[in-house]
Design a protein around this motif. Structure first.
Motif: not given
Length: 693
Positions: A72-77, A201-206
């Protein structure tokens, strides 16, 4: 239409973008595609081609992210982004996923019979089906070295396969990306943050990047410099257009369109039809028709029916379209059907897309303009509309067509197809002997090159034939008016400093035209100064005197024994001279006009004297010469007239035609012809060809 049912993961866990586990990614991609075509500043896309590029970049991003174990994009770092960039930096886009491991897995499955080798109806390997097993949609997306491994495996197993094409140079993986390609592949990181308000719905966290410039600054440190495409030389453009016109007006083209309407899966071409096609190709100086429907041999050997009818006819149309409209590649690609109209005076008009205003979106909301066109452009558009109808495509875009045999849309990527089209036509090489480098971005200069150089190549009959239908002066006048209006609008709107730095498409189009005009003047002056051509006419004699002064000046400042220095100095002086001059071809091909728009020049122009007398107005009210009042002798006896040897046949033919008509003439008609013949012979006697001193 965009196909979302495309592979994301490879065998043995094959999944499509439309499968439930990628629902969030499908929503993300659809939202980004929807947002990017909105008016600026929200959106940034101005053509369907650019929209396809956005989609391709997003697919590459999702595949690479999943290959790195991130679902998921929300798990990107930030560390994932650094790994992504490092892979691009060290191995290009093929390095974003491990294709080598995927190929090994698929071949092992073939070997132990847990997976059947996909075959087409000919019992040959279906390479696109193999590509889907590797997690992509087409074999062209697979690294060349992996394709080679697969072919070696199939060959060892005795399984037949056929090359999709036979490139002149073997395809190799690009280890170091160009600036533009690397930037495109990194943009999804920017879009995910920029459009986070609709991607909850699936935001990038940074925030990976602030803007495009930040991406480019990073990429410039490791990407390769992009070499500029060599510009086509005028003789090559004219040769390309002449051959395109020959192709479109040959009986072969309507025959092929009628044939396309009969195509069905499993179609077999009758021998009589094949014989006719081969005979017409031979008459055009082109290679024979291949035995297969698709292009499985080099174009230097044969052309397939599919390539001939469904690819090269549209490319020929696009070349003629560009020649007569001064449109750019993406504007051509976005042209709608049913856009040609005729006014009460019989003038043809075309409603065409125009990349002019930044706050317009792609599609029917895009800015359009109605421009004058010639009968030749209408002929080309009619050919394309007939072909589109024959394929059964009901869409509104002119260049969208279907393949009745293989099914689906035909890929008419102008940039890629134009290169193969040029090779098939055997367009002349550059003067330095290198192969012609056709590129779709050159479309924008086709009109200007045709306008200025059209009469310098009389050996190209098709182009000469169609010059009588090409009122290029109407289009030139439209370009000038549109450019003035667009600049005036910018001024009246009190544009910001940033906006005023940007050029409207109309202004840029006129700048392209004027750039080619200056190059044409320079070419004539250089050719004359080197003794490669001679000039005649009042203006021709003046030009020769100017060139004589330059030669004298050159001898005073340059060591004539230093050839390189002499050439450089000569070119510099000639460019200075060319900057202040304009050579405009007469529409009928009887000479060139050197009149500029200064009052003294305009008052000396014979055509304006005739116009002022006919309209009973002051000659000072005119701002440009008017070829509608410029009969051949009116121009021939004008101080602004000059002639090149290539145009002398016009005058010879007029004299011969007048002499032949005089033999049958009686009464008043005879008197008129006698006066005209006397004028033509008087012009002939005055013509003095001058070589440079």
């Amino acid at each position: 239409m965009i196909d979302f049912a495309v592979p994301i993961t490879p065998y043995p866990n094959q999944r499509l973008l439309t499968d439930p586990e990628f629902e969030d990614d499908l929503i993300t991609i659809k939202l980004i595609l929807s947002e990017c075509v909105q008016p600026r500043p929200r959106g940034w896309i101005t053509s369907r081609e650019a929209l396809a590029t956005v989609y391709a970049s997003l697919l590459t991003f999702v595949r690479a992210r999943v290959a790195m174990g991130i679902d998921r994009n929300s798990k990107l770092a930030p560390e994932v982004k650094r790994k992504y960039v490092e892979r691009l930096k060290n191995g290009g886009h093929y390095n974003l996923v491990q294709y080598g491991e995927r190929t090994t897995t698929v071949m092992s499955a073939f070997a132990d019979k847990s997976l059947s080798i996909p075959l087409n109806i000919r019992k040959e390997v279906d390479f696109d089906a193999v590509a889907r097993l590797l997690g992509v949609n087409h074999i062209a997306s697979v690294p060349p070295e992996e394709v080679k491994r697969l072919k070696e495996y199939f060959g060892a197993q005795g399984i037949a396969f056929r090359e999709l094409s036979k490139p002149k140079v073997a395809r190799t993986s690009t280890k170091k990306l160009s600036l533009s390609r690397a930037t495109e592949l990194l943009k999804p990181w920017l879009w995910l943050d920029r459009l986070r308000d609709v991607l909850s719905h699936d935001p990038i966290p940074f925030r990976a990047y602030v803007n495009r410039r930040e991406i480019e600054r990073e990429v410039k440190k490791w990407s390769k410099d992009k070499g500029s495409t060599k510009e086509l030389q005028p003789n090559q453009v004219v040769h390309l257009l002449s051959k395109s016109l020959q192709f479109l007006t040959d009986p072969l083209t309507p025959f092929l369109i009628d044939l396309v309407a009969k195509l069905r899966p499993g179609f077999i071409l009758p021998l009589a039809d094949r014989t006719f096609i081969d005979s017409r190709l031979s008459s055009l100086g082109l290679n024979r028709l291949g035995s297969d429907y698709t292009q499985n041999t080099d174009l230097s050997e044969a052309v397939s029916l599919r390539t001939l009818a469904l690819v090269f006819i549209p490319i020929a149309v696009s070349c003629v379209y560009a020649m007569g409209t001064a449109r750019r590649k993406d504007e051509i690609d976005s042209q709608y059907v049913g856009s040609v109209t005729t006014d009460k005076q019989g003038q043809l008009w075309l409603r065409t897309p125009i990349r002019k205003l930044k706050n317009r979106s792609v599609g029917k909301g895009a800015h359009t303009a109605t421009i004058p066109i010639s009968g030749t452009v209408k002929l080309a558009i009619d050919v394309m509309e007939n072909l589109k109808k024959a394929t059964g495509h009901a869409g509104e875009y002119l260049f969208d067509i279907l393949d009745p045999v293989l099914g689906g849309a035909v890929d008419l990527d102008l940039s890629r197809r134009l290169k193969s089209y040029g090779r098939w036509l055997q367009v002349q090489n550059s003067t330095d002997g290198t192969e012609t480098e056709l590129a779709a971005h050159q479309f924008r200069k086709f009109f200007a090159i045709t306008y200025f150089y059209r009469y310098r190549f009389p050996s190209l009959p098709a182009l000469s034939l169609h010059m009588m239908h090409l009122n290029l002066d109407v289009t030139r006048a439209y370009l000038a008016t549109a450019a003035r209006n667009s600049l005036q609008l910018l001024d009246e709107a009190n544009a910001t400093a940033k906006e005023s730095r940007g050029r409207s498409e109309d202004a840029t189009r006129m700048e392209d035209f004027e750039e080619i005009g200056r190059a044409f003047v320079f070419d004539i002056l250089l050719s004359a100064s080197k003794g490669e051509t001679k000039l005649a006419g009042a203006a021709g004699l003046h030009l020769m005197r100017d060139l004589a002064k330059i030669t004298e000046q050159l001898g005073n400042v340059v060591d004539v024994h230093d050839a390189v220095a002499a050439d450089d100095a000569l070119n510099s002086l000639l460019r200075q001279l060319a900057e202040g001059k304009a050579f405009r071809p007469h529409p009928e091909g009887n000479g060139f006009c050197t009149c500029d728009r200064t009052l003294n020049c305009l008052m000396a122009a014979n055509c304006l004297k005739a116009k002022a007398q006919a309209l009973e107005v002051d000659i000072k009210t005119f701002s440009d010469v008017d070829h509608a009042f410029a009969e051949d002798l009116t121009c021939g006896n004008c101080i602004h007239h000059f002639l090149l040897p290539e145009l002398w046949p016009y005058w010879e033919e007029e004299i011969a035609r007048c002499e032949n008509a005089l033999e049958r003439a009686r009464g008043e008609q005879r008197t008129v012809l006698e006066e005209r013949l006397a004028g033509l012979r008087g012009y002939e006697e005055k013509v003095t060809w001058k070589w440079a001193a």
